[in-house]
Design an enzyme around this catalytic site. Structure first.
Site, mmCIF file in Angstrom:
data_model
loop_
_atom_site.group_PDB
_atom_site.id
_atom_site.type_symbol
_atom_site.label_atom_id
_atom_site.label_comp_id
_atom_site.label_asym_id
_atom_site.label_seq_id
_atom_site.Cartn_x
_atom_site.Cartn_y
_atom_site.Cartn_z
ATOM 1 N N SER A 273 0.811 -1.198 0.000
ATOM 2 C CA SER A 273 0.000 0.000 0.000
ATOM 3 C C SER A 273 0.857 1.265 0.000
ATOM 4 C CB SER A 273 -0.950 -0.051 1.200
ATOM 5 O OG SER A 273 -2.007 0.853 1.049
ATOM 6 N N ASP A 465 -8.061 -6.021 -5.790
ATOM 7 C CA ASP A 465 -7.978 -4.749 -5.070
ATOM 8 C C ASP A 465 -8.444 -3.614 -5.971
ATOM 9 O OD1 ASP A 465 -7.306 -2.770 -3.202
ATOM 10 O OD2 ASP A 465 -5.210 -2.694 -3.861
ATOM 11 N N HIS A 523 -6.386 -6.306 -1.602
ATOM 12 C CA HIS A 523 -5.302 -5.399 -1.218
ATOM 13 C C HIS A 523 -4.235 -6.100 -0.387
ATOM 14 C CE1 HIS A 523 -3.776 -1.323 -0.709
ATOM 15 N NE2 HIS A 523 -3.712 -1.494 0.599
#
Length: 546
Positions: A273, A465, A523
């Site tokens: 991320s 994601d 994610h």
């Protein structure tokens, strides 16, 4: 844990994805007050930064105007710094080990030219490292040797918490991995218990062994950074990635000095991320020091935010059915995103050109509203297009709440030597601070070519994601300007598979650069595809190929 969906600048915990978040319904279309009034008020609340206005365009100024009109209370709270966390520092006598940066800086050696130089580079005098042995039987997270503690920046009153787990296999020879979660502002201990650590936590706060833990064949350090995240704390603050990099270099240097038995092994940095920002900066900081005790061999970034100019173009395709999953949005919303893209790209380009807070903040605000907002308003999970956001109070995942409960237990904090009064999985003030410093949109991908000259880089992405989707990650790796670009773009895509032959994704590689798409993962790839993630990790750590 993850990239927080900061779709507006936000006066409170609006970086989360709760229904109460103020997402602009029609981003920056209307104005009800004179521009001069809005500008005057926003400048009054942000006057301490007026020296940073270089590179600000009329378009960026207009965004500030519109935001200050729509969210005056948010502008008043744009303080750029988080409040200190309540804490009580433990006496040095309670720690098993203390290593002082000043002692490291005092060691001089003679180089090949007969000249005196420091054994290890860097400004380390202000740093100390404290460590304690964690009794595995007390917590039951794993049976391996563990250490926890703090890196202390005594000059700036910053204290970073870390938790180290030895490899379950051959710790004397297995590599060491530093794991970083994103946010910015989310604790890496969520990665420990939700994704890739030795144990997970259920709703009854019971621990369950993870057979696919990343410490199966590597020792792993989980670091809560920047300060005021997780168990870390400070009387000051860090609100940009570059400043955080200095702290991470100091932590690793002092850790490997205290525990030289791990310093000779290969070392790798991995994260997801917002670590797409962190890792290029942290890696560049480490590599800039030629005399170091950090044996850095490679980096891995999962579902990262690294090149916004390229990646933001791919929110519309991912939301509208072009990413391999059914469309979440209808034709009108998809068209609106297409219509907003040119302005978004113009703002990001201006940020890239100036790297000024006054240009980068408007780019983040406008683009997040225009490109993430339509998807977010559907209630769909921004971290996984396959389902709804089931727990809005915990970023869609109830397990985050269970992890926080466990890490707030007095016996857990006592065993780990924790010095703060409470644990939160994500600090939304940190998220806001990084946004208001312009950090969100800065072009940190420009550091990657220099890294590729020295070590291998793996970019991997779960293909379900939305917020840091695989389309955008694939696109920026293809677009990156570096000497190997032509060969990388021409490289054939191959199947990624387990020993059983089960296909888990695809990848392509050339030179030191590899991109991998992981099937059926959102994610957080290690959470959704634990066996596949451990498999590609082991392959990568073995010889940097998949």
């Amino acid at each position: 844990m993850k990239l927080l969906a900061s779709t507006v600048l936000v006066g409170a915990a609006a970086a989360s994805i709760t229904p109460q978040q103020q997402v602009l319904q029609n981003p920056f279309k209307s104005a009800t007050k004179p521009v001069s009034d809005a500008w005057s008020k926003s400048m009054e609340s942000l006057g301490h930064l007026t020296g940073s206005m270089k590179g600000m365009t009329a378009e960026a100024k207009a965004i500030w105007d519109e935001v200050s009109m729509l969210f005056p209370e948010a502008m008043e709270k744009a303080a750029f710094f988080s409040e200190p966390k309540p804490h009580t520092r433990k006496p040095d006598s309670t720690w098993d080990y203390i290593v002082k940066g000043a002692d490291i800086q005092s060691v001089w050696v003679e180089n090949s030219k007969g000249e005196k130089e420091r054994e290890i580079d860097g400004k380390l005098e202000q740093y100390n490292l404290r460590a304690k042995k964690v009794d595995p039987s007390k917590l039951g997270v794993d049976t391996v040797k563990q250490y926890s503690g703090y890196l202390d920046d005594e000059e700036d009153d910053k204290h970073l918490f870390y938790w180290f787990f030895e490899s379950r296999n051959d710790p004397k020879n297995d590599p060491v991995v530093l794991w970083l979660n994103g946010g910015p502002g989310c604790s890496s201990l969520t990665g420990l218990f939700l994704e890739l650590g030795p144990s997970s936590i259920d709703k009854n706060l019971k621990l369950h062994n993870n057979p696919y833990s990343w410490n199966a064949n590597a020792s792993v350090i989980f670091l809560d950074q920047p300060v005021n995240v997780g168990y870390s704390y400070s009387g000051s603050s860090v609100s940009n990635t570059v400043a955080a990099g200095k702290d991470v270099y100091a932590l690793l240097t002092l850790f490997f000095k205290q525990f030289p038995e791990y310093a000779k092994q290969d070392f790798h940095i991995a994260g997801e991320s917002y670590a797409g920002h962190y890792i290029p900066v942290f890696t560049s900081e480490i590599l800039s020091h030629k005399k170091r005790n950090i044996n850095l061999k490679s980096v891995l970034i999962g579902n990262g935010l690294t090149d916004g100019l390229t990646q933001y173009e791919h929110y519309r395709p991912m939301a509208c059915g072009d990413g391999g999953w059914p469309a979440v949005l209808g034709a009108s919303e998809c068209q609106a995103m297409d219509n907003a893209l040119p302005r978004c790209q113009s703002l990001i380009q201006n940020c890239y050109d100036s790297e000024s807070v006054w240009s980068c903040v408007p780019a983040s605000i406008y683009c997040n509203n225009a490109m993430m907002g339509p998807y977010q308003r559907t209630g769909q999970n921004v971290y996984d297009v396959r389902g709804k956001c089931e727990d809005t109070s915990n970023l869609c995942y109830s397990a985050l709440g269970w992890i926080s409960e466990f890490l707030n237990k007095a016996d857990v904090q006592k065993e780990l030597g924790v010095e703060v009064s409470s644990y939160d999985s994500c600090n939304f003030d940190i998220n806001r601070n990084f946004l208001f410093q312009g950090d969100w949109m800065k072009p940190f991908h420009r550091l990657v070519p220099g890294i590729l000259e020295q070590i291998p880089v793996l970019i991997y992405a779960g293909d379900a994601d939305f917020i840091c989707n695989w389309l955008g990650n694939q696109a920026w790796t293809d677009a990156l300007e570096w000497p190997g670009k032509k060969d990388f773009n021409a490289a054939k895509t191959k199947d990624l598979q387990l020993e059983s032959g089960h296909k888990t994704g695809t990848f392509k590689s050339s030179g030191n650069f590899t991109f991998a798409r992981i099937f059926g993962a959102g994610h957080m790839v290690p959470m959704d595809q634990p066996e596949a993630s451990l498999d590609f990790l082991n392959k990568w750590l073995n010889d940097y190929t998949l």
